[in-house]
Design an enzyme around this catalytic site. Sequence first.
Site, mmCIF file in Angstrom:
data_model
loop_
_atom_site.group_PDB
_atom_site.id
_atom_site.type_symbol
_atom_site.label_atom_id
_atom_site.label_comp_id
_atom_site.label_asym_id
_atom_site.label_seq_id
_atom_site.Cartn_x
_atom_site.Cartn_y
_atom_site.Cartn_z
ATOM 1 C CG ASP A 31 -2.243 1.033 1.208
ATOM 2 O OD1 ASP A 31 -1.976 2.570 1.221
ATOM 3 O OD2 ASP A 31 -3.449 0.489 1.291
ATOM 4 C CB SER A 34 3.627 2.239 6.071
ATOM 5 O OG SER A 34 4.276 3.447 6.160
ATOM 6 C CG ASP A 54 0.961 3.483 -9.501
ATOM 7 O OD1 ASP A 54 0.597 3.118 -8.290
ATOM 8 O OD2 ASP A 54 1.273 4.998 -9.632
ATOM 9 C CB ALA A 75 -3.828 -0.827 -4.686
ATOM 10 C CB ALA A 76 -8.958 1.035 -6.476
ATOM 11 C CB THR A 117 -17.930 -0.851 -7.643
ATOM 12 O OG1 THR A 117 -18.659 0.078 -6.998
ATOM 13 C CG2 THR A 117 -16.892 0.172 -9.018
ATOM 14 C CE1 TYR A 141 -13.908 2.977 -7.469
ATOM 15 C CE2 TYR A 141 -15.701 2.942 -7.870
ATOM 16 C CZ TYR A 141 -14.905 2.660 -7.321
ATOM 17 O OH TYR A 141 -14.764 1.178 -6.227
ATOM 18 C CE LYS A 145 -12.250 -0.709 -8.504
ATOM 19 N NZ LYS A 145 -11.798 -1.640 -7.082
HETATM 20 N N1 LIG Z 1 -16.177 1.621 0.407
HETATM 21 C C1 LIG Z 1 -16.981 1.510 -1.079
HETATM 22 O O1 LIG Z 1 -18.197 1.607 -0.482
HETATM 23 C C2 LIG Z 1 -16.531 0.636 -2.129
HETATM 24 C C3 LIG Z 1 -17.559 0.135 -2.691
HETATM 25 C C4 LIG Z 1 -17.462 -0.310 -3.919
HETATM 26 C C5 LIG Z 1 -15.829 -0.855 -4.120
HETATM 27 N N2 LIG Z 1 -14.501 -0.471 -3.321
HETATM 28 C C6 LIG Z 1 -13.562 -1.181 -3.951
HETATM 29 O O2 LIG Z 1 -12.670 -1.882 -2.326
HETATM 30 C C7 LIG Z 1 -11.502 -1.286 -2.556
HETATM 31 C C8 LIG Z 1 -11.233 -1.251 -1.128
HETATM 32 O O3 LIG Z 1 -12.167 0.435 -0.713
HETATM 33 P P1 LIG Z 1 -12.314 0.459 0.230
HETATM 34 O O4 LIG Z 1 -12.861 1.265 0.518
HETATM 35 O O5 LIG Z 1 -11.000 0.297 1.640
HETATM 36 O O6 LIG Z 1 -10.682 2.319 -0.040
HETATM 37 P P2 LIG Z 1 -9.415 2.939 0.373
HETATM 38 O O7 LIG Z 1 -9.587 3.430 -0.554
HETATM 39 O O8 LIG Z 1 -9.544 2.256 1.537
HETATM 40 O O9 LIG Z 1 -8.804 2.201 0.212
HETATM 41 C C9 LIG Z 1 -7.588 1.640 -0.458
HETATM 42 C C10 LIG Z 1 -6.490 1.510 -0.428
HETATM 43 O O10 LIG Z 1 -5.407 1.843 -1.636
HETATM 44 C C11 LIG Z 1 -4.488 2.386 -1.192
HETATM 45 N N3 LIG Z 1 -3.597 2.759 -2.518
HETATM 46 C C12 LIG Z 1 -4.345 3.721 -3.266
HETATM 47 N N4 LIG Z 1 -3.011 3.741 -4.621
HETATM 48 C C13 LIG Z 1 -2.592 3.371 -4.562
HETATM 49 C C14 LIG Z 1 -1.089 2.563 -5.037
HETATM 50 N N5 LIG Z 1 -1.305 2.934 -6.197
HETATM 51 N N6 LIG Z 1 -0.292 1.239 -4.934
HETATM 52 C C15 LIG Z 1 -1.018 0.614 -3.657
HETATM 53 N N7 LIG Z 1 -2.123 0.626 -3.033
HETATM 54 C C16 LIG Z 1 -2.844 2.037 -3.297
HETATM 55 C C17 LIG Z 1 -5.066 3.283 -0.471
HETATM 56 O O11 LIG Z 1 -3.773 4.015 -0.004
HETATM 57 C C18 LIG Z 1 -6.028 2.856 0.245
HETATM 58 O O12 LIG Z 1 -4.972 2.748 1.692
HETATM 59 C C19 LIG Z 1 -11.229 -0.639 -4.036
HETATM 60 O O13 LIG Z 1 -10.469 -1.600 -5.074
HETATM 61 C C20 LIG Z 1 -12.462 0.244 -3.866
HETATM 62 O O14 LIG Z 1 -12.872 0.555 -5.551
HETATM 63 C C21 LIG Z 1 -14.808 0.068 -2.452
#
Ligand SMILES: NC(=O)c1ccc[n+]([C@@H]2O[C@H](COP(=O)([O-])OP(=O)(O)OC[C@H]3O[C@@H](n4cnc5c(N)ncnc54)[C@H](O)[C@@H]3O)[C@@H](O)[C@H]2O)c1
Length: 318
Positions: A31, A34, A54, A75-76, A117, A141, A145
């Site tokens: 991530d 950290s 990336d 990660a996203a 999503t 987004y 996805k």
């Molecule tokens: N939260 C929601 O409602 C929701 C709904 C549908 C899908 N999702 C998907 O679930 C997953 C997790 O979502 P979340 O709610 O925990 O979001 P979040 O933003 O809390 O967690 C995403 C994590 O990815 C990390 N990140 C960002 N860019 C990065 C990179 N280049 N390399 C490594 N890490 C990186 C961020 O630091 C973060 O810790 C995502 O893929 C998101 O698209 C979430």
Amino acid sequence: MKVLITGGAGNIGSRLAASLIRRGDKVVVLDVNSEPLYPTPEFSKADVCAGGVDDRDLVMATVAETRPDSIFHLAAILSGGAEQDPERTWRVNLEGTRNVLEAAVAAGVNRVVFTSTIATYGAGVPEPVNEHTPQWPSGLYGATKVAGERLGVYYHLRHGLDFRGVRLGAMVAPDAPVGGAASAFVCELYARAVQCGAYRLDVYPTTQLPVVWVDDVVHALVGLHDADGSMLRHRVYNIAAGTPSVQAMADAVVRRIPDVKIEFVPDPVRAPIVDSWPSAMDVSASHDDWGWHPAFDLEQMTDQVLREVRERDAETGR
Ligand SMILES: NC(=O)c1ccc[n+]([C@@H]2O[C@H](COP(=O)([O-])OP(=O)(O)OC[C@H]3O[C@@H](n4cnc5c(N)ncnc54)[C@H](O)[C@@H]3O)[C@@H](O)[C@H]2O)c1
């Protein structure tokens, strides 16, 4: 089992890491942050590698050195963040996903579980949406996805990778996602109601949205990962636990905190994004094929999220 979680310090990832460590798995987190969003004693046992998905060389080296049995690729950049920074979203969500899939194949990883999503469905589709509904999203987004889902299926067909994914409704949790979700209000509503006694919702009260409690998401990820592959009719499954209007979510908070002040001031960018997502999801395939069903309905998740916000505020002296 050894597991790599990309985005493992985020909202879902930090709870997923704790859950897997609790059952005895060895967890490596990759991530850019950290520090976990949801710190637990279990998370402190994870190996944390600070870096981005990336960065192709870093991903290839991390997966080759770690040699995990499975990767959870979380990660996203999320919906709101994607519209603000399309370049970064392209690199993280598209190139990052390709890097993870490439590295998995190169290192002989058995299984990759992906988080997709509801935003992959556009407006105007028959509802409730199911695993056969066409996916024509209107936002960046959602587009990245859908591409991630399709790329995973391609790696399955071309390279035999066991790719699986969940397509999540808006997730209710004490913290808003790090990555800037347009649906962040489904988390911020509760924390602000407790901490400030007031919250201004930036979406329409009439918007109806499939929601799901964060621990039910973690159970879905682990359950789909562990499921017998011969029972799976789909590579990606819908996950949600009810479909309240935003007004109904606000009313559930007011019933518990009667003097809270909640107002609606729809944001011209965020409100239409959230309104373009389907208002109902059919999750029967997840139930029928691999036995998932949510433990929390709207009332239970409202109680739980308010409890967690209060407990954490008491611990941190907020
Ligand atoms: N939260 C929601 O409602 C929701 C709904 C549908 C899908 N999702 C998907 O679930 C997953 C997790 O979502 P979340 O709610 O925990 O979001 P979040 O933003 O809390 O967690 C995403 C994590 O990815 C990390 N990140 C960002 N860019 C990065 C990179 N280049 N390399 C490594 N890490 C990186 C961020 O630091 C973060 O810790 C995502 O893929 C998101 O698209 C979430």
